[in-house]
Design a protein around this motif. Structure first.
Motif, mmCIF file in Angstrom:
data_model
loop_
_atom_site.group_PDB
_atom_site.id
_atom_site.type_symbol
_atom_site.label_atom_id
_atom_site.label_comp_id
_atom_site.label_asym_id
_atom_site.label_seq_id
_atom_site.Cartn_x
_atom_site.Cartn_y
_atom_site.Cartn_z
ATOM 1 N N ALA A 18 0.928 -0.835 -0.094
ATOM 2 C CA ALA A 18 0.185 -0.585 0.155
ATOM 3 C C ALA A 18 0.480 1.306 0.250
ATOM 4 O O ALA A 18 0.529 2.216 -1.249
ATOM 5 C CB ALA A 18 -0.858 -0.095 1.390
ATOM 6 N N ARG A 21 2.525 1.764 -3.371
ATOM 7 C CA ARG A 21 1.552 2.132 -4.467
ATOM 8 C C ARG A 21 1.018 3.442 -4.440
ATOM 9 O O ARG A 21 1.264 4.594 -5.062
ATOM 10 C CB ARG A 21 0.224 1.555 -4.304
ATOM 11 C CG ARG A 21 -1.338 1.817 -4.958
ATOM 12 C CD ARG A 21 -2.070 0.782 -4.719
ATOM 13 N NE ARG A 21 -2.903 0.993 -6.218
ATOM 14 C CZ ARG A 21 -4.022 2.053 -6.143
ATOM 15 N NH1 ARG A 21 -4.027 3.341 -5.043
ATOM 16 N NH2 ARG A 21 -4.139 2.572 -7.662
ATOM 17 N N CYS A 86 -6.510 7.456 4.679
ATOM 18 C CA CYS A 86 -5.997 6.283 3.393
ATOM 19 C C CYS A 86 -6.961 5.180 4.462
ATOM 20 O O CYS A 86 -6.234 5.160 5.424
ATOM 21 C CB CYS A 86 -4.913 6.294 2.963
ATOM 22 S SG CYS A 86 -3.956 7.771 2.019
ATOM 23 N N LYS A 107 -8.803 3.453 0.068
ATOM 24 C CA LYS A 107 -8.459 2.262 -0.685
ATOM 25 C C LYS A 107 -9.236 1.086 -1.144
ATOM 26 O O LYS A 107 -10.405 1.296 -1.323
ATOM 27 C CB LYS A 107 -7.739 1.453 0.469
ATOM 28 C CG LYS A 107 -6.644 2.144 0.841
ATOM 29 C CD LYS A 107 -5.993 1.097 2.106
ATOM 30 C CE LYS A 107 -4.602 1.972 3.349
ATOM 31 N NZ LYS A 107 -4.200 1.258 3.930
ATOM 32 N N PRO A 108 -8.835 0.704 -2.222
ATOM 33 C CA PRO A 108 -7.429 1.792 -2.830
ATOM 34 C C PRO A 108 -7.760 2.968 -3.419
ATOM 35 O O PRO A 108 -8.437 3.178 -3.882
ATOM 36 C CB PRO A 108 -6.882 0.353 -4.400
ATOM 37 C CG PRO A 108 -8.411 0.213 -4.680
ATOM 38 C CD PRO A 108 -9.535 0.610 -3.201
#
Length: 251
Positions: A18, A21, A86, A107-108
């Motif tokens: 995560a 990304r 997030c 998320k995402p």
């Protein structure tokens, strides 16, 4: 040394994939650079204190110190970062958090949503983070202002009006005047139920509004209660002030 043309971002998430990304997304956007990553709340606190990032992208659900607790403890820092959560929580779950953050990204995380949230992440969060700490400690009616005399606590309900003058804002309250480097925008967005915008340079404490007066020359004035004076209302804000009075002072 940080590049002053770029805003520094710290990413805190317990999942390495995560973090990777989000790092890719941030670094693809102009004007931002990732200064570091953290794997849990404690590390996020330590790195925030050491690196003073402008923005913290913070996961809520982390082992040990979670994102909520980390955000609450950030308020003790001299200049806390803007916080963007997030999270995998859905929108309904997020509503349960009485926390002032720039944004909650589900998320995402999508590139457009991240770009928008980073855009909105500004100095406004110093006062919002303070409001978060106050809500947690149950003293959300106090505004802490650092002055040359130390920290001064101002009762939000005692604020008559706030006036901007170039670099600083003077808060006029029942116990006198206090100068702060909080902006009107910061104060307005955090304490919108207490402070109403009546001019580009002025917010008024809503409980001290006695009436809206129209002068012969067309100028509108707010008449404050208990002979605290009168304040000009700009043409631009007059309709909103009238609407507020209609909703809050029927008849």
């Amino acid at each position: 040394m940080a590049d002053h043309n770029h805003r520094s971002v710290l990413i805190a998430d317990d999942e390495p994939l995560a973090r990777e990304r989000i790092r890719r997304l941030v670094e693809a956007l102009p004007g931002y650079n990732v200064c570091d990553e953290a794997g849990d709340g404690e590390e996020a606190l330590e790195k925030t204190a050491r690196l003073a990032p402008d923005i913290l992208l913070l996961d809520i659900r982390m082992p040990g110190t979670d994102g909520m607790e980390a955000a609450r403890r950030m308020t003790a820092l001299e200049a806390p970062p803007a916080v963007i959560f997030c999270t995998a929580y859905d929108h309904y779950a997020i509503q349960a958090f009485d926390v002032h953050a720039v944004a909650y990204l589900l998320k995402p995380v999508r590139r457009e949503a991240l770009a928008d949230a980073l855009n909105r992440a500004g100095r406004v969060n110093r006062v919002q983070l303070q409001a978060l700490a106050e809500k947690q400690s149950g003293t959300d009616e106090q505004l802490a202002i650092r002055t040359h005399r130390g920290t001064e606590l101002i009762d939000i309900r005692g604020i008559l009006y706030c006036e901007a003058d170039q670099k600083y804002v003077t808060i006029h309250h029942l116990r006198g005047e206090t100068v702060t480097d909080y902006t009107l925008k910061e104060l307005e967005s955090t304490y919108s139920q207490h402070l109403l915008r009546i001019h580009r340079h002025t917010l008024v404490g809503v409980r001290y509004i006695r009436a809206l007066l129209k002068q012969r020359d067309g100028q509108n004035l707010i008449d404050l209660t208990d002979q605290h004076g009168q304040l000009p209302v700009s043409r631009r804000h007059a309709a909103a002030v009238r609407q507020w009075l209609k909703e809050h002072r029927p008849g």
